[in-house]
Structure formats: C-alpha cells, structure tokens
Design a protein around this motif. Structure first.
Motif, PDB file in Angstrom:
ATOM      1  N   PHE A  23       0.835  -1.201   0.000  1.00  0.00           N
ATOM      2  CA  PHE A  23       0.000   0.000   0.000  1.00  0.00           C
ATOM      3  C   PHE A  23       0.872   1.254   0.000  1.00  0.00           C
ATOM      4  O   PHE A  23       0.585   2.222  -0.723  1.00  0.00           O
ATOM      5  CB  PHE A  23      -0.949   0.003   1.201  1.00  0.00           C
ATOM      6  CG  PHE A  23      -1.948   1.104   1.132  1.00  0.00           C
ATOM      7  CD1 PHE A  23      -3.168   0.912   0.501  1.00  0.00           C
ATOM      8  CD2 PHE A  23      -1.678   2.354   1.675  1.00  0.00           C
ATOM      9  CE1 PHE A  23      -4.089   1.943   0.399  1.00  0.00           C
ATOM     10  CE2 PHE A  23      -2.595   3.389   1.588  1.00  0.00           C
ATOM     11  CZ  PHE A  23      -3.806   3.177   0.953  1.00  0.00           C
ATOM     12  N   ALA A  27       0.663   4.310  -2.656  1.00  0.00           N
ATOM     13  CA  ALA A  27       0.268   5.646  -2.203  1.00  0.00           C
ATOM     14  C   ALA A  27       1.337   6.698  -2.486  1.00  0.00           C
ATOM     15  O   ALA A  27       1.131   7.875  -2.187  1.00  0.00           O
ATOM     16  CB  ALA A  27      -0.065   5.613  -0.710  1.00  0.00           C
ATOM     17  N   THR A  51      -3.187  10.517   0.510  1.00  0.00           N
ATOM     18  CA  THR A  51      -3.611  10.367   1.902  1.00  0.00           C
ATOM     19  C   THR A  51      -5.105  10.541   2.127  1.00  0.00           C
ATOM     20  O   THR A  51      -5.575  10.301   3.233  1.00  0.00           O
ATOM     21  CB  THR A  51      -2.877  11.378   2.805  1.00  0.00           C
ATOM     22  OG1 THR A  51      -3.154  12.711   2.332  1.00  0.00           O
ATOM     23  CG2 THR A  51      -1.374  11.129   2.808  1.00  0.00           C
ATOM     24  N   VAL A  77      -8.247  10.703  -6.271  1.00  0.00           N
ATOM     25  CA  VAL A  77      -8.356   9.532  -5.409  1.00  0.00           C
ATOM     26  C   VAL A  77      -9.833   9.298  -5.086  1.00  0.00           C
ATOM     27  O   VAL A  77     -10.512  10.187  -4.583  1.00  0.00           O
ATOM     28  CB  VAL A  77      -7.535   9.705  -4.118  1.00  0.00           C
ATOM     29  CG1 VAL A  77      -7.728   8.515  -3.188  1.00  0.00           C
ATOM     30  CG2 VAL A  77      -6.055   9.915  -4.439  1.00  0.00           C
ATOM     31  N   LEU A  80      -9.602   5.001  -0.766  1.00  0.00           N
ATOM     32  CA  LEU A  80      -8.404   5.007   0.069  1.00  0.00           C
ATOM     33  C   LEU A  80      -8.762   4.331   1.388  1.00  0.00           C
ATOM     34  O   LEU A  80      -9.403   4.929   2.243  1.00  0.00           O
ATOM     35  CB  LEU A  80      -7.896   6.426   0.297  1.00  0.00           C
ATOM     36  CG  LEU A  80      -6.500   6.497   0.904  1.00  0.00           C
ATOM     37  CD1 LEU A  80      -5.447   6.176  -0.145  1.00  0.00           C
ATOM     38  CD2 LEU A  80      -6.243   7.867   1.487  1.00  0.00           C
ATOM     39  N   ASP A  81      -8.382   3.079   1.500  1.00  0.00           N
ATOM     40  CA  ASP A  81      -8.687   2.268   2.670  1.00  0.00           C
ATOM     41  C   ASP A  81      -7.417   1.501   3.060  1.00  0.00           C
ATOM     42  O   ASP A  81      -7.286   0.314   2.770  1.00  0.00           O
ATOM     43  CB  ASP A  81      -9.839   1.307   2.346  1.00  0.00           C
ATOM     44  CG  ASP A  81     -10.257   0.455   3.518  1.00  0.00           C
ATOM     45  OD1 ASP A  81      -9.866   0.764   4.667  1.00  0.00           O
ATOM     46  OD2 ASP A  81     -10.970  -0.539   3.294  1.00  0.00           O
ATOM     47  N   PRO A  82      -6.450   2.203   3.689  1.00  0.00           N
ATOM     48  CA  PRO A  82      -5.171   1.569   4.000  1.00  0.00           C
ATOM     49  C   PRO A  82      -5.348   0.398   4.964  1.00  0.00           C
ATOM     50  O   PRO A  82      -6.099   0.529   5.909  1.00  0.00           O
ATOM     51  CB  PRO A  82      -4.353   2.675   4.668  1.00  0.00           C
ATOM     52  CG  PRO A  82      -5.117   3.944   4.458  1.00  0.00           C
ATOM     53  CD  PRO A  82      -6.515   3.579   4.127  1.00  0.00           C
ATOM     54  N   ILE A  86      -6.895   1.043  -2.789  1.00  0.00           N
ATOM     55  CA  ILE A  86      -6.594   2.395  -3.256  1.00  0.00           C
ATOM     56  C   ILE A  86      -6.996   2.453  -4.730  1.00  0.00           C
ATOM     57  O   ILE A  86      -6.804   1.482  -5.473  1.00  0.00           O
ATOM     58  CB  ILE A  86      -5.105   2.758  -3.053  1.00  0.00           C
ATOM     59  CG1 ILE A  86      -4.846   4.239  -3.363  1.00  0.00           C
ATOM     60  CG2 ILE A  86      -4.197   1.823  -3.826  1.00  0.00           C
ATOM     61  CD1 ILE A  86      -3.463   4.713  -2.894  1.00  0.00           C
ATOM     62  N   TRP A  88      -8.091   5.427  -8.202  1.00  0.00           N
ATOM     63  CA  TRP A  88      -8.245   6.798  -8.678  1.00  0.00           C
ATOM     64  C   TRP A  88      -8.880   6.841 -10.060  1.00  0.00           C
ATOM     65  O   TRP A  88      -8.691   5.960 -10.874  1.00  0.00           O
ATOM     66  CB  TRP A  88      -6.902   7.529  -8.700  1.00  0.00           C
ATOM     67  CG  TRP A  88      -5.800   6.800  -9.392  1.00  0.00           C
ATOM     68  CD1 TRP A  88      -5.498   6.814 -10.721  1.00  0.00           C
ATOM     69  CD2 TRP A  88      -4.846   5.914  -8.788  1.00  0.00           C
ATOM     70  NE1 TRP A  88      -4.430   6.010 -10.985  1.00  0.00           N
ATOM     71  CE2 TRP A  88      -4.004   5.442  -9.813  1.00  0.00           C
ATOM     72  CE3 TRP A  88      -4.618   5.492  -7.472  1.00  0.00           C
ATOM     73  CZ2 TRP A  88      -2.955   4.571  -9.565  1.00  0.00           C
ATOM     74  CZ3 TRP A  88      -3.577   4.612  -7.239  1.00  0.00           C
ATOM     75  CH2 TRP A  88      -2.761   4.160  -8.273  1.00  0.00           C
ATOM     76  N   ARG A 107      -7.886   0.617  -9.794  1.00  0.00           N
ATOM     77  CA  ARG A 107      -8.089   0.240  -8.393  1.00  0.00           C
ATOM     78  C   ARG A 107      -7.211  -0.973  -8.054  1.00  0.00           C
ATOM     79  O   ARG A 107      -7.148  -1.939  -8.817  1.00  0.00           O
ATOM     80  CB  ARG A 107      -9.553  -0.100  -8.151  1.00  0.00           C
ATOM     81  CG  ARG A 107      -9.833  -0.517  -6.730  1.00  0.00           C
ATOM     82  CD  ARG A 107     -11.273  -0.876  -6.502  1.00  0.00           C
ATOM     83  NE  ARG A 107     -11.437  -1.449  -5.179  1.00  0.00           N
ATOM     84  CZ  ARG A 107     -12.288  -1.016  -4.276  1.00  0.00           C
ATOM     85  NH1 ARG A 107     -13.091  -0.011  -4.556  1.00  0.00           N
ATOM     86  NH2 ARG A 107     -12.351  -1.600  -3.098  1.00  0.00           N
TER      87      ARG A 107
END
Length: 165
Positions: A23, A27, A51, A77, A80-82, A86, A88, A107
């Motif tokens: 990840f 990112a 972020t 983005v 965004l689910d760290p 992720i 965009w 994705r």
C-alpha cells in the motif's frame, strides 16, 4: 492471467510482502512510472503521498497515438482504505480550472494471505464512461490485458524488501 469482461479488466498476483508495504508503494506517486505496465506514465507532476479521498495528483504521460505525444493526466483519489484498497479516476485539466474525468478508474485491492504475503488485484474499470466519450472512438481498454500483469510484477519488485549482499 488477466480477466476481461465487457466493462473491466483485472489481474491478480500474490506478493511475498506485507499489505502495508504494498500500500505504501501505491500511495507514493513517485513510484507510479516504475509500476506502469504500459510505459505511458513518465513522471509525477505532484509528488505528495496519497492520503485522502478527493486528493488530486497529476502525472506526465507519453503515448505515440496521443495528438501531442506528451501530455498530462489528472487523477482523483476515489478509494483510500489503508492497507486494503486504493483507486483513482483519471481525467484532464480543461485549462480553465475545470477537471474532467472520463469515467475509468484504476483500483488496487490488497488481501493479506499471511503475515508477509498479500494477494493484489489490479482492476481497470471503464463501466462509468459516458456514451459521448465512447462515441469518440476510444477503445476500452486502451491497452492489452497483459499490461495489468506487467504492472503487478513491477509493483512486486518495488515493494520487495531490499536484498542483502
């Protein structure tokens, strides 16, 4: 092996790397040119880590079939689910402050399969592309499905721990 349906293509690869490390690479926009399996991504115009949902980042691109050859895309983005997901949307800056997104999304879904192993699925989905863009004669996807597999192999190399000499 990539899977293609009418509105998306995806590929999956298992990495011997923890999901958080994978990840972190995704990112970081400065890694995207090295990840890209098409060779179109040249360099990040925005280098800040991804972020938050809604964050905009730009990439300098090159494609021989593009009217200008060199061009720039704007990415927004959307997911965004760290360290699990992720993604965009990709679009263009209209030059008057407006950003226009074409309806396709990149994705990555990361599923830990052990403490140091992650299954990564890369999906390119064009199901939200409006008809007026499809009417321009743009082919979807604009690359062969093997480019997703290539991208995953590049990502695995970037995310791998540095080898010790």
């Amino acid at each position: 092996m990539p899977t293609v349906n009418q509105e998306s293509v995806n590929a999956t690869l298992t990495f011997a790397v923890p999901a958080a490390r994978v990840f972190a690479v995704l990112a970081d926009p400065t890694t995207h040119a090295a990840i890209d399996g098409t060779g179109w991504v040249q360099a990040p115009a925005d280098r800040a880590p991804l972020t938050e949902v809604g964050q905009i980042f730009r990439m300098d691109m090159y494609h021989s079939d593009h009217p200008d050859g060199d061009y720039q895309v704007v990415n927004k983005v959307e997911v965004l689910d760290p360290p699990r997901a992720i993604g965009w949307l990709t679009g263009t800056d209209q030059g008057d402050g407006r950003l226009e997104f074409g309806g396709w999304i990149w994705r990555y879904d990361l599923t830990p399969t052990g403490p140091s192993e992650t299954e990564v699925t890369l999906t390119y989905d064009w199901s939200a592309v409006p008809q007026y863009i499809r009417d321009r004669g743009i082919r979807f996807p604009p690359f062969g499905p093997e480019h997703l597999t290539d991208s995953l192999h590049h990502l695995a190399e970037l995310a791998a721990p540095a080898s010790r000499v």
